[in-house]
Design an enzyme around this catalytic site. Structure first.
Site, short mmCIF file in Angstrom:
data_model
loop_
_atom_site.label_atom_id
_atom_site.label_comp_id
_atom_site.label_asym_id
_atom_site.label_seq_id
_atom_site.Cartn_x
_atom_site.Cartn_y
_atom_site.Cartn_z
N LYS A 20 -6.81 30.85 38.96
CA LYS A 20 -5.46 31.20 39.17
C LYS A 20 -5.36 32.72 38.87
CE LYS A 20 -2.37 29.89 36.34
NZ LYS A 20 -1.69 31.17 35.75
N ASN A 21 -6.00 32.78 37.53
CA ASN A 21 -5.82 34.21 36.80
C ASN A 21 -6.67 35.43 37.27
OD1 ASN A 21 -3.88 32.61 35.17
ND2 ASN A 21 -5.16 32.60 33.22
N CYS A 114 9.38 33.34 27.64
CA CYS A 114 9.01 32.10 28.45
C CYS A 114 8.62 31.04 27.50
CB CYS A 114 7.75 32.41 29.25
SG CYS A 114 6.26 32.56 28.50
N ARG A 119 6.12 37.17 24.31
CA ARG A 119 5.25 37.94 25.34
C ARG A 119 5.82 39.15 25.85
NH1 ARG A 119 2.83 33.49 29.52
NH2 ARG A 119 1.23 34.31 29.34
N ASP A 301 -5.76 29.01 26.45
CA ASP A 301 -5.43 28.33 27.58
C ASP A 301 -6.10 26.59 27.41
OD1 ASP A 301 -3.53 30.01 28.79
OD2 ASP A 301 -5.09 30.86 30.52
N ARG A 393 1.34 24.71 39.15
CA ARG A 393 1.15 26.16 38.88
C ARG A 393 -0.11 26.37 38.84
NH1 ARG A 393 4.54 28.78 34.48
NH2 ARG A 393 3.31 30.43 35.23
C1 UD1 Z 1 -3.12 35.92 30.47
C2 UD1 Z 1 -3.49 34.59 31.12
C3 UD1 Z 1 -2.96 33.68 30.27
C4 UD1 Z 1 -3.67 33.67 29.04
C5 UD1 Z 1 -3.55 34.85 28.46
C6 UD1 Z 1 -4.55 35.17 27.09
C7 UD1 Z 1 -2.93 35.39 33.53
C8 UD1 Z 1 -2.01 35.49 34.74
N1 UD1 Z 1 -2.37 34.83 32.54
O1 UD1 Z 1 -1.59 36.20 29.94
O2 UD1 Z 1 -3.08 32.47 31.06
O3 UD1 Z 1 -3.10 32.70 28.32
O4 UD1 Z 1 -3.95 35.97 29.33
O5 UD1 Z 1 -5.90 34.81 27.52
O6 UD1 Z 1 -3.83 35.74 33.78
N2 UD1 Z 1 1.18 41.26 24.27
C9 UD1 Z 1 2.05 41.98 23.77
N3 UD1 Z 1 2.30 43.12 24.45
C10 UD1 Z 1 1.82 43.54 25.76
C11 UD1 Z 1 1.19 42.29 26.42
C12 UD1 Z 1 0.76 41.44 25.58
O7 UD1 Z 1 2.32 41.98 22.52
O8 UD1 Z 1 2.07 44.37 26.25
C13 UD1 Z 1 0.62 40.09 23.37
C14 UD1 Z 1 1.46 38.54 24.10
O9 UD1 Z 1 2.97 38.42 23.47
C15 UD1 Z 1 0.52 37.59 23.75
C16 UD1 Z 1 -0.76 38.40 23.51
O10 UD1 Z 1 -0.49 39.79 23.56
O11 UD1 Z 1 0.88 37.11 22.20
C17 UD1 Z 1 -1.54 38.05 24.63
O12 UD1 Z 1 -1.06 38.37 26.11
P1 UD1 Z 1 -2.03 38.92 27.13
O13 UD1 Z 1 -3.28 38.96 26.92
O14 UD1 Z 1 -1.35 39.97 27.61
O15 UD1 Z 1 -1.58 37.59 28.13
P2 UD1 Z 1 -1.12 37.55 29.84
O16 UD1 Z 1 -1.55 38.77 30.48
O17 UD1 Z 1 0.27 37.57 29.57
#
Ligand code: UD1
Length: 417
Positions: A20-21, A114, A119, A301, A393
């Site tokens: 999915k990711n 969420c 996030r 995850d 999902r």
């Molecule tokens: C992706 C995955 C999700 C997985 C996560 C971490 C997808 C669709 N989803 O989510 O399944 O759990 O990676 O491996 O690929 N953060 C910030 N600022 C930002 C972006 C992120 O502070 O601009 C923080 C988030 O709040 C969180 C951490 O960084 O605490 C990790 O987030 P991120 O690696 O961005 O995860 P996703 O891309 O949302």
């Protein structure tokens, strides 16, 4: 809702679907080109449908061809996606970079909070600004403009998966080279890099850095999405919780590295071949100490289903969540099944018990739902998992696949459906 009569070992082989990711960013990459993008091994999941609806709303045509999805349409995407589709799934925010790069402007709603924490998307926005975007926030909408994106050096304070993908997508159409320092290097991010290279951008990885050399125009491509390591890990953890022998087939074993080391540490037998992994559970699990980390660390995850397995281990496990600040929706529900778990800040202390006993529980999000299914499979008696739509999902054919392993599991429609 999902109904499980648990307490029996799992045995057999389970085929793993596409990730999915990896599929989601690949679908958004199709916005970067006017040529067709053909994606193979795309899982049929609710989140994939949302991403496809979103690119369609932006002007793409989408068709399925025997397990592959073809996305085409020459015209550049429209500037703004429907807020409802972005609100449904955080990964939808990845359309910002491609729309901006193609049109010079974009208007995309913030994905919002969420169930698993705040996030924010600050790293996405800071990075895009470094590539020359002029960004404004107006009533929870991001309004972006750029006469032309230019490559630049970006440092990510945290190796965010989404921010790295956003910047790779935008950088692929930017002038010159974009250098991302401290990027996420999850296999799904690397998979996006391969797709962008196939479309004509040059993506190269170094030590804690990824570079993308952009092109004025990108071409179409044919790309096979990598297998879903989180789906595979969930079935292996289900075996760890229930006992038995389970083989996941069609995986990349290296992508499961941290999990396999931990399963061995918990006294499971783990074997692996070119594209399969098998666990054999002969004895009760040993307690573990695990900390979630960006790849190649233990994936966040898999933390919820891991905790489910550890509720039945011998001794006390310590599980620390460092990636998300509130990923504990499964914990009170596991306690209802008889688990002994104490939370201290970001750490869970899981005292193994002899048995779980089935009852009614509810999924708060996708991976919490996976944890409850794993626990329900191991629990004696009947477990009813409500709000099971979350599982659609991320797990293609969950009920059928588990039945193939000998589980007694059914799905019934609940109120929302
Ligand atoms: C992706 C995955 C999700 C997985 C996560 C971490 C997808 C669709 N989803 O989510 O399944 O759990 O990676 O491996 O690929 N953060 C910030 N600022 C930002 C972006 C992120 O502070 O601009 C923080 C988030 O709040 C969180 C951490 O960084 O605490 C990790 O987030 P991120 O690696 O961005 O995860 P996703 O891309 O949302």
């Amino acid at each position: 809702m999902i109904l499980i009569r648990g307490g029996r070992p799992l045995r057999g082989e389970v085929p793993i679907s596409g990730a999915k990711n990896a599929a989601l960013p690949a679908i958004f990459a199709s916005l970067l080109t006017s040529e067709p993008v053909r994606l193979e091994n795309v899982p049929r999941l609710a989140d994939v449908e949302t991403a496809l609806q979103l690119v369609q709303a932006l002007g793409k045509r989408v068709r399925w061809e025997a397990g592959a999805v073809v996305i085409e349409q020459q015209a550049p995407p429209t500037a703004s996606p429907p807020a409802e589709l972005v609100g449904r799934m955080r990964a939808s925010f990845l359309c910002l970079g491609p729309i901006l790069a193609r049109r010079g402007q974009a208007r995309v709603p913030l994905p919002g909070g969420c169930a698993i924490g705040a996030r924010p998307v600050d790293l996405h926005l800071k990075g895009l600004a470094r590539l020359g975007a002029d960004l404004r926030l107006r009533e929870r909408w991001v309004e972006a403009k750029a006469a032309g994106l230019r490559g630049g050096e970006v440092y990510l304070d945290y190796p965010s998966v989404g921010a790295t993908e956003q910047l790779l997508l935008a950088g692929a159409l930017a002038e010159g080279e974009t250098v991302i320092l401290n990027p996420a290097r999850e296999p799904e991010v690397e998979d996006l890099g391969r797709l962008l290279s196939a479309m004509g951008a040059e993506v190269s990885w170094g030590e804690k850095v990824v570079r993308v050399r952009g092109r004025a125009e990108l071409g179409g491509a044919r790309h096979r999405v990598i297998p879903d390591r989180i789906e595979a890990g969930t079935y292996l953890l289900a075996a760890a919780a229930c006992g038995g022998t389970v083989r996941v087939r069609g995986v990349v074993p290296q992508h499961l590295g941290a999990l396999l080391v931990k399963l061995r540490e918990a006294a499971l037998e783990v074997e692996r071949g070119r594209d399969w992994v098998e666990v054999v559970v002969k004895d009760r699990l040993q307690a573990l100490t695990v900390e979630t980390r960006p790849h190649p660390g233990f994936p966040t995850d898999l933390q919820p289903p891991l905790v489910s397995a550890l509720t039945l281990a011998r001794g006390e496990s310590v599980v620390r969540e460092t990636v998300f600040e509130n990923r504990f929706g499964h914990v009170p529900e596991l306690v209802r099944l008889g688990a002994e778990i104490r939370r201290q800040g970001q750490t869970l202390l899981v005292q193994g018990v002899e048995r779980l006993v089935g009852t009614r529980v509810a999924a708060s999000d996708l991976r919490a739902g996976a944890a409850l299914v794993v626990a329900g499979l191991a629990a004696h008696g009947c477990t009813q998992v409500e709000r099971a739509w979350h599982l659609r999902r991320g797990y293609q054919g969950l009920v059928e696949k588990l039945r193939g392993l000998g589980a007694e599991i059914w799905e019934e429609a609940d109120c929302r459906e």
